[in-house]
Design a protein around this motif. Sequence first.
Motif, short mmCIF file in Angstrom:
data_model
loop_
_atom_site.label_atom_id
_atom_site.label_comp_id
_atom_site.label_asym_id
_atom_site.label_seq_id
_atom_site.Cartn_x
_atom_site.Cartn_y
_atom_site.Cartn_z
N LYS A 40 0.84 -1.20 0.00
CA LYS A 40 0.00 0.00 0.00
C LYS A 40 0.88 1.25 0.00
O LYS A 40 1.87 1.34 0.70
CB LYS A 40 -0.92 0.01 1.22
CG LYS A 40 -2.09 -0.96 1.10
CD LYS A 40 -3.01 -0.84 2.28
CE LYS A 40 -4.21 -1.78 2.13
NZ LYS A 40 -5.14 -1.67 3.28
N ASN A 43 -1.37 6.79 -0.15
CA ASN A 43 -2.82 7.03 -0.19
C ASN A 43 -3.63 5.86 0.33
O ASN A 43 -4.86 5.89 0.31
CB ASN A 43 -3.26 7.38 -1.61
CG ASN A 43 -2.88 6.28 -2.61
OD1 ASN A 43 -2.20 5.33 -2.24
ND2 ASN A 43 -3.29 6.44 -3.85
N GLU A 45 -3.85 2.92 -1.00
CA GLU A 45 -4.23 2.00 -2.06
C GLU A 45 -3.03 1.10 -2.39
O GLU A 45 -1.89 1.57 -2.49
CB GLU A 45 -4.65 2.77 -3.31
CG GLU A 45 -5.93 3.55 -3.15
CD GLU A 45 -7.14 2.65 -2.95
OE1 GLU A 45 -7.10 1.51 -3.47
OE2 GLU A 45 -8.10 3.07 -2.29
N ARG A 48 -0.65 -1.67 -7.83
CA ARG A 48 -1.07 -2.74 -8.74
C ARG A 48 0.14 -3.30 -9.50
O ARG A 48 1.05 -2.58 -9.89
CB ARG A 48 -2.10 -2.22 -9.74
CG ARG A 48 -3.38 -1.70 -9.09
CD ARG A 48 -4.39 -1.29 -10.13
NE ARG A 48 -4.72 -2.39 -11.01
CZ ARG A 48 -5.54 -2.27 -12.08
NH1 ARG A 48 -6.07 -1.09 -12.38
NH2 ARG A 48 -5.80 -3.32 -12.82
#
Length: 257
Positions: A40, A43, A45, A48
Amino acid sequence: MDDPQQPAVTAAFAPPPPLWKHFTRENRNKLEEIKKEASKGTNGEPVRDKKWSPAELRELEVPAELRCLVPPEIPTGEYSVFGELQTRSTTLPSLKEQGIDQLYPEPATTQDKDTAQPTSNLNHAYYLLKISKSLLLNFLEFVGALSVSPEQFESKVNDLRNLFINAHHLLNLYRPHQARESLIMMMEEQLQRSKDEIEQMDKVKAEIESALEQMQAHAGEIDPISTSAEKAPPAKKDTQQGLEDARQVWDILDKEI
């Protein structure tokens, strides 16, 4: 009752290590969740398609049952395989270094001018033939010793064992030569396939050019300036000829490609 003197039956191959039981789909999903949490960003997130290196995976804090799913560090020096110590060195140790009686002389190395690598001038085939003859002679002596005094078998067994080890070591000295020759053969086959493909393409190119020249010659026979009805060929005939020319080109392509 079982005979206590009967030797126990052992497996021909060592069983797999018990860590394979940890490679389950559930454990793999747990490891993926840990990787997502660790990747992560600021932020919150997860990043990916993050590519995890083995060193980064080893730095993660994972439970003991998931530690087996993390690639271990590359061994340095010696490591154990089925209870035997192995080394990372690709240099074949000599028989003298292993404490085994060597029945052939040490290969004298000379410097190769082309490759700047030491090359051996030992006649391997000659000594392999001598060892093979010695194996036959020692086997006959071993059979004779068993028929006269079976208790003296151990010395001949050791002689046979030493001969087999020497023959095996001589064959292993051929491994670098075998690898080079195999690579040369593969490259020659690849080069020959490329030459065959080029020749095939040249053949198709010549046939297509010949077909196009025939089409051009046929088109030159038609007078495009003349508008008289008696000189102009029928449109139906021109269409059929065009279809025949196109079919001829496609037939060449279907046959060769």
